[in-house]
Design a protein around this motif. Sequence first.
Motif, PDB file in Angstrom:
ATOM      1  N   SER A   9      18.596  64.756 -48.307  1.00 46.26           N
ATOM      2  CA  SER A   9      17.513  63.974 -47.729  1.00 46.26           C
ATOM      3  C   SER A   9      16.468  63.600 -48.779  1.00 46.26           C
ATOM      4  CB  SER A   9      16.856  64.725 -46.570  1.00 46.26           C
ATOM      5  OG  SER A   9      16.209  65.893 -47.055  1.00 46.26           O
ATOM      6  N   ASP A  10      16.447  64.301 -49.907  1.00 46.50           N
ATOM      7  CA  ASP A  10      15.500  64.011 -50.977  1.00 46.50           C
ATOM      8  C   ASP A  10      16.025  62.978 -51.964  1.00 46.50           C
ATOM      9  OD1 ASP A  10      13.705  65.829 -49.972  1.00 46.50           O
ATOM     10  OD2 ASP A  10      14.383  67.460 -51.274  1.00 46.50           O
ATOM     11  N   LEU A  11      17.307  62.607 -51.853  1.00 48.51           N
ATOM     12  CA  LEU A  11      17.924  61.717 -52.825  1.00 48.51           C
ATOM     13  C   LEU A  11      17.877  60.268 -52.364  1.00 48.51           C
ATOM     14  CD1 LEU A  11      21.147  63.771 -53.655  1.00 48.51           C
ATOM     15  CD2 LEU A  11      19.012  63.722 -54.921  1.00 48.51           C
ATOM     16  N   PHE A  54      21.287  56.311 -55.426  1.00 47.97           N
ATOM     17  CA  PHE A  54      21.606  57.381 -56.370  1.00 47.97           C
ATOM     18  C   PHE A  54      22.747  58.230 -55.812  1.00 47.97           C
ATOM     19  CE2 PHE A  54      20.606  61.687 -58.110  1.00 47.97           C
ATOM     20  CZ  PHE A  54      20.816  61.397 -59.451  1.00 47.97           C
ATOM     21  N   THR A  55      22.661  58.568 -54.541  1.00 47.24           N
ATOM     22  CA  THR A  55      23.710  59.354 -53.892  1.00 47.24           C
ATOM     23  C   THR A  55      25.047  58.625 -53.946  1.00 47.24           C
ATOM     24  OG1 THR A  55      22.070  60.285 -52.389  1.00 47.24           O
ATOM     25  CG2 THR A  55      24.370  60.500 -51.744  1.00 47.24           C
ATOM     26  N   MET A  56      25.019  57.329 -53.675  1.00 39.84           N
ATOM     27  CA  MET A  56      26.257  56.552 -53.680  1.00 39.84           C
ATOM     28  C   MET A  56      26.868  56.483 -55.076  1.00 39.84           C
ATOM     29  SD  MET A  56      25.157  53.590 -50.990  1.00 39.84           S
ATOM     30  CE  MET A  56      26.691  52.695 -51.074  1.00 39.84           C
ATOM     31  N   MET A  61      21.051  51.145 -61.120  1.00 30.88           N
ATOM     32  CA  MET A  61      21.350  52.506 -60.679  1.00 30.88           C
ATOM     33  C   MET A  61      22.654  52.987 -61.295  1.00 30.88           C
ATOM     34  SD  MET A  61      20.154  55.087 -59.049  1.00 30.88           S
ATOM     35  CE  MET A  61      18.974  54.531 -57.826  1.00 30.88           C
ATOM     36  N   ARG A  62      23.647  52.115 -61.351  1.00 29.76           N
ATOM     37  CA  ARG A  62      24.922  52.491 -61.974  1.00 29.76           C
ATOM     38  C   ARG A  62      24.684  52.867 -63.428  1.00 29.76           C
ATOM     39  NH1 ARG A  62      27.683  48.044 -61.226  1.00 29.76           N
ATOM     40  NH2 ARG A  62      28.298  48.743 -59.160  1.00 29.76           N
ATOM     41  N   ASN A  63      23.930  52.046 -64.139  1.00 33.51           N
ATOM     42  CA  ASN A  63      23.631  52.344 -65.539  1.00 33.51           C
ATOM     43  C   ASN A  63      22.829  53.631 -65.676  1.00 33.51           C
ATOM     44  OD1 ASN A  63      24.948  50.045 -66.464  1.00 33.51           O
ATOM     45  ND2 ASN A  63      23.084  48.808 -66.406  1.00 33.51           N
ATOM     46  N   TYR A  64      21.881  53.839 -64.777  1.00 30.75           N
ATOM     47  CA  TYR A  64      21.058  55.053 -64.812  1.00 30.75           C
ATOM     48  C   TYR A  64      21.924  56.293 -64.638  1.00 30.75           C
ATOM     49  CZ  TYR A  64      17.401  58.415 -63.679  1.00 30.75           C
ATOM     50  OH  TYR A  64      16.590  59.512 -63.675  1.00 30.75           O
ATOM     51  N   VAL A  65      22.776  56.284 -63.613  1.00 28.14           N
ATOM     52  CA  VAL A  65      23.630  57.445 -63.346  1.00 28.14           C
ATOM     53  C   VAL A  65      24.600  57.672 -64.498  1.00 28.14           C
ATOM     54  CG1 VAL A  65      25.486  58.311 -61.849  1.00 28.14           C
ATOM     55  CG2 VAL A  65      23.402  57.365 -60.837  1.00 28.14           C
ATOM     56  N   ASP A 118      13.422  61.688 -59.633  1.00 28.60           N
ATOM     57  CA  ASP A 118      12.207  60.883 -59.733  1.00 28.60           C
ATOM     58  C   ASP A 118      12.477  59.591 -60.501  1.00 28.60           C
ATOM     59  OD1 ASP A 118      10.725  62.683 -58.279  1.00 28.60           O
ATOM     60  OD2 ASP A 118       9.826  63.645 -60.042  1.00 28.60           O
ATOM     61  N   GLY A 119      13.277  59.677 -61.556  1.00 30.74           N
ATOM     62  CA  GLY A 119      13.645  58.483 -62.309  1.00 30.74           C
ATOM     63  C   GLY A 119      14.455  57.519 -61.465  1.00 30.74           C
ATOM     64  N   ALA A 120      15.339  58.052 -60.631  1.00 30.66           N
ATOM     65  CA  ALA A 120      16.173  57.216 -59.768  1.00 30.66           C
ATOM     66  C   ALA A 120      15.332  56.458 -58.752  1.00 30.66           C
ATOM     67  CB  ALA A 120      17.228  58.070 -59.062  1.00 30.66           C
ATOM     68  N   ARG A 121      14.226  57.016 -58.369  1.00 33.00           N
ATOM     69  CA  ARG A 121      13.360  56.355 -57.378  1.00 33.00           C
ATOM     70  C   ARG A 121      12.729  55.073 -57.923  1.00 33.00           C
ATOM     71  NH1 ARG A 121      11.809  61.997 -55.751  1.00 33.00           N
ATOM     72  NH2 ARG A 121      12.920  62.278 -53.790  1.00 33.00           N
ATOM     73  N   SER A 122      12.681  54.927 -59.229  1.00 36.75           N
ATOM     74  CA  SER A 122      12.075  53.731 -59.811  1.00 36.75           C
ATOM     75  C   SER A 122      13.093  52.641 -60.124  1.00 36.75           C
ATOM     76  CB  SER A 122      11.301  54.100 -61.083  1.00 36.75           C
ATOM     77  OG  SER A 122      12.199  54.535 -62.081  1.00 36.75           O
ATOM     78  N   VAL A 123      14.358  52.883 -59.824  1.00 39.70           N
ATOM     79  CA  VAL A 123      15.407  51.903 -60.090  1.00 39.70           C
ATOM     80  C   VAL A 123      15.444  50.884 -58.957  1.00 39.70           C
ATOM     81  CG1 VAL A 123      17.896  51.622 -60.398  1.00 39.70           C
ATOM     82  CG2 VAL A 123      16.742  53.558 -61.455  1.00 39.70           C
ATOM     83  N   ASP A 124      15.560  49.606 -59.327  1.00 38.56           N
ATOM     84  CA  ASP A 124      15.432  48.530 -58.348  1.00 38.56           C
ATOM     85  C   ASP A 124      16.733  47.867 -57.906  1.00 38.56           C
ATOM     86  OD1 ASP A 124      12.627  48.718 -58.260  1.00 38.56           O
ATOM     87  OD2 ASP A 124      12.463  47.509 -60.080  1.00 38.56           O
TER      88      ASP A 124
END
Length: 65
Positions: free
Chosen positions: A5-7, A11-13, A49-53, A38-44
């Motif tokens: 629930s925090d993710l 990011f989860t996907m 997100m794919r690159n971030y993960v 926290d970093g994932a929360r700033s991805v638009d």
Amino acid sequence: MIDNSDLPIGFTMELAQHSDILNRFAGLPEAQRNSIIDGARSVDSRDEMRNYVESIFKEPKNSFF
């Protein structure tokens, strides 16, 4: 244990698509996991997100070689 629930959903996907990264992420100390989340929360976008993960555990290139 990770509370889904925090993710952020994107990011989860992405973690679900990268089981190796998911396993390494789950093994991190809570403070490090929270920092990554926290970093994932700033991805638009999905591509960002794919690159971030994918970059979470990427080894930095050594400039000596």
